[in-house]
Motif scaffolding. Structure first.
Motif, mmCIF file in Angstrom:
data_model
loop_
_atom_site.group_PDB
_atom_site.id
_atom_site.type_symbol
_atom_site.label_atom_id
_atom_site.label_comp_id
_atom_site.label_asym_id
_atom_site.label_seq_id
_atom_site.Cartn_x
_atom_site.Cartn_y
_atom_site.Cartn_z
ATOM 1 N N GLY A 162 -12.852 15.611 -7.520
ATOM 2 C CA GLY A 162 -12.171 15.798 -6.248
ATOM 3 C C GLY A 162 -12.783 15.041 -5.085
ATOM 4 N N ASP A 163 -14.004 14.540 -5.265
ATOM 5 C CA ASP A 163 -14.650 13.825 -4.157
ATOM 6 C C ASP A 163 -14.765 12.330 -4.431
ATOM 7 N N GLU A 164 -13.985 11.844 -5.402
ATOM 8 C CA GLU A 164 -14.108 10.443 -5.803
ATOM 9 C C GLU A 164 -13.754 9.466 -4.682
ATOM 10 N N VAL A 165 -12.739 9.792 -3.870
ATOM 11 C CA VAL A 165 -12.333 8.887 -2.791
ATOM 12 C C VAL A 165 -13.478 8.704 -1.803
ATOM 13 N N GLU A 166 -14.109 9.804 -1.405
ATOM 14 C CA GLU A 166 -15.211 9.724 -0.445
ATOM 15 C C GLU A 166 -16.394 8.949 -1.024
ATOM 16 N N VAL A 167 -16.689 9.191 -2.295
ATOM 17 C CA VAL A 167 -17.802 8.485 -2.937
ATOM 18 C C VAL A 167 -17.526 6.990 -2.989
ATOM 19 N N GLY A 173 -18.402 0.615 1.350
ATOM 20 C CA GLY A 173 -18.774 0.275 2.721
ATOM 21 C C GLY A 173 -20.000 -0.610 2.814
ATOM 22 N N LYS A 174 -20.692 -0.807 1.709
ATOM 23 C CA LYS A 174 -21.895 -1.646 1.716
ATOM 24 C C LYS A 174 -21.568 -3.129 1.577
ATOM 25 N N ARG A 175 -20.276 -3.440 1.513
ATOM 26 C CA ARG A 175 -19.788 -4.821 1.538
ATOM 27 C C ARG A 175 -20.337 -5.685 0.399
ATOM 28 N N LYS A 176 -20.310 -5.151 -0.788
ATOM 29 C CA LYS A 176 -20.725 -5.929 -1.952
ATOM 30 C C LYS A 176 -19.554 -6.222 -2.886
ATOM 31 N N GLU A 181 -13.056 -3.666 -1.410
ATOM 32 C CA GLU A 181 -13.196 -3.235 -0.022
ATOM 33 C C GLU A 181 -11.930 -3.482 0.786
ATOM 34 N N ALA A 182 -11.103 -4.438 0.313
ATOM 35 C CA ALA A 182 -9.850 -4.711 1.018
ATOM 36 C C ALA A 182 -8.897 -3.529 0.920
ATOM 37 N N GLY A 183 -9.184 -2.626 -0.038
ATOM 38 C CA GLY A 183 -8.458 -1.367 -0.182
ATOM 39 C C GLY A 183 -6.982 -1.551 -0.480
ATOM 40 N N PRO A 184 -6.236 -0.455 -0.365
ATOM 41 C CA PRO A 184 -6.737 0.894 -0.086
ATOM 42 C C PRO A 184 -7.348 1.557 -1.326
ATOM 43 N N VAL A 185 -8.226 2.507 -1.088
ATOM 44 C CA VAL A 185 -8.918 3.186 -2.178
ATOM 45 C C VAL A 185 -8.062 4.287 -2.797
ATOM 46 N N GLU A 186 -7.312 4.998 -1.970
ATOM 47 C CA GLU A 186 -6.600 6.193 -2.436
ATOM 48 C C GLU A 186 -5.695 5.960 -3.650
ATOM 49 N N PRO A 187 -4.921 4.848 -3.695
ATOM 50 C CA PRO A 187 -4.052 4.653 -4.868
ATOM 51 C C PRO A 187 -4.808 4.550 -6.190
ATOM 52 N N MET A 188 -6.076 4.142 -6.125
ATOM 53 C CA MET A 188 -6.860 4.046 -7.352
ATOM 54 C C MET A 188 -7.033 5.404 -8.009
ATOM 55 N N LEU A 189 -6.933 6.463 -7.205
ATOM 56 C CA LEU A 189 -7.157 7.808 -7.719
ATOM 57 C C LEU A 189 -5.907 8.682 -7.628
ATOM 58 N N ASP A 190 -4.760 8.029 -7.435
ATOM 59 C CA ASP A 190 -3.480 8.740 -7.488
ATOM 60 C C ASP A 190 -3.056 8.744 -8.951
ATOM 61 N N PHE A 191 -3.467 9.766 -9.683
ATOM 62 C CA PHE A 191 -3.310 9.759 -11.132
ATOM 63 C C PHE A 191 -1.851 9.752 -11.579
ATOM 64 N N ASP A 192 -0.982 10.418 -10.844
ATOM 65 C CA ASP A 192 0.430 10.442 -11.231
ATOM 66 C C ASP A 192 1.050 9.054 -11.140
ATOM 67 N N GLU A 193 0.878 8.411 -9.989
ATOM 68 C CA GLU A 193 1.465 7.083 -9.804
ATOM 69 C C GLU A 193 0.801 6.053 -10.701
ATOM 70 N N ARG A 194 -0.501 6.167 -10.858
ATOM 71 C CA ARG A 194 -1.225 5.232 -11.713
ATOM 72 C C ARG A 194 -0.759 5.345 -13.159
ATOM 73 N N PHE A 195 -0.528 6.573 -13.592
ATOM 74 C CA PHE A 195 -0.050 6.789 -14.960
ATOM 75 C C PHE A 195 1.316 6.145 -15.162
ATOM 76 N N ARG A 196 2.217 6.386 -14.215
ATOM 77 C CA ARG A 196 3.562 5.822 -14.343
ATOM 78 C C ARG A 196 3.521 4.294 -14.345
ATOM 79 N N PHE A 197 2.708 3.712 -13.467
ATOM 80 C CA PHE A 197 2.620 2.258 -13.399
ATOM 81 C C PHE A 197 2.071 1.678 -14.702
ATOM 82 N N GLY A 198 1.002 2.258 -15.203
ATOM 83 C CA GLY A 198 0.403 1.753 -16.433
ATOM 84 C C GLY A 198 1.352 1.835 -17.611
ATOM 85 N N LEU A 199 2.117 2.918 -17.673
ATOM 86 C CA LEU A 199 3.080 3.065 -18.759
ATOM 87 C C LEU A 199 4.172 2.004 -18.660
#
Length: 213
Positions: A162-167, A173-176, A181-199
């Motif tokens: 549940g804290d993956e987005v913040e982590v 943020g360390k710019r490596k 870093e160009a983001g957004p980060v949230e879609p990476m952890l949207d499991f429903d949408e990610r599942f549908r896209f991958g399928l």
């Protein structure tokens, strides 16, 4: 009914109850919390009685996987209609069945037991992919790809705390990692949408292979 038949029926009923109780234990404490002794205590049995039902914990987990997959089998679509819709429905049904139990993907993953629910689901998925026009060998590989995709995505989803987005944001943020870093980060952890896209990506790949023939 013979005495032997009655005993076999009682053992089967007890084994079915043991599987249900084992799944309840996992739902409460995770797969690591499941032990044969704990299961025996929960059922009010002596430990040897559990080992008369299952050769060991691996055999118990095989039966737990079979019970989970029975949930996916119960939602299998008919054989009519577009093959993509059938495969989508089967993949979604498998994901739902895995998510219905804590660590469901871990329980089913790596299970090669030749049991009814397992074989029924895989056979139906293969039928859907054969309907795409893929040659049999490639359809078999595609079946494995879809099944393993659902397992992998669900495994990651069930492992999230549940804290993956913040982590991720704090690390990025360390710019490596310029692209991330160009983001957004949230879609990476949207499991429903990610599942549908991958399928859909997998289904598009099947289409591409069929068109090349």
């Amino acid at each position: 009914m013979s005495t032997g038949t009655k005993r076999a029926g009682i053992a089967a009923t007890r084994a079915e109850r043991a599987v249900a109780e084992a799944l309840d234990l996992v739902d409460a404490g995770g797969l690591e919390a499941l032990t044969m002794r704990q299961l025996a205590d929960r059922m009010g049995l002596h430990l040897p009685a559990i080992y008369r039902l299952f050769d060991g914990k691996d055999a118990l987990i095989d039966e737990m996987a079979e019970a989970i997959l029975a949930g996916a089998v119960a939602k299998l679509p008919g054989e009519d209609g577009d093959w993509k819709d059938r495969v989508r429905a089967m993949a979604a049904g498998l994901r739902t069945a895995l998510l219905a139990h804590r660590d469901g993907a871990r329980i089913v993953g790596g299970n090669y037991a030749a049991k009814r629910s397992n074989l029924t689901f895989v056979d139906s998925l293969l039928g859907g992919l054969l309907a795409s026009g893929l040659p049999r060998q490639r359809a078999i590989w595609a079946t494995s790809a879809v099944f393993c995709y659902v397992l992998g995505e669900t495994l990651e989803e069930q492992g999230a705390t549940g804290d993956e987005v913040e982590v991720l944001k704090s690390v990025l943020g360390k710019r490596k990692y310029g692209h991330l870093e160009a983001g957004p980060v949230e879609p990476m952890l949207d499991f429903d949408e990610r599942f549908r896209f991958g399928l859909e990506l997998l289904l598009a790949g099947v289409d591409a292979l069929v068109e090349r023939r």
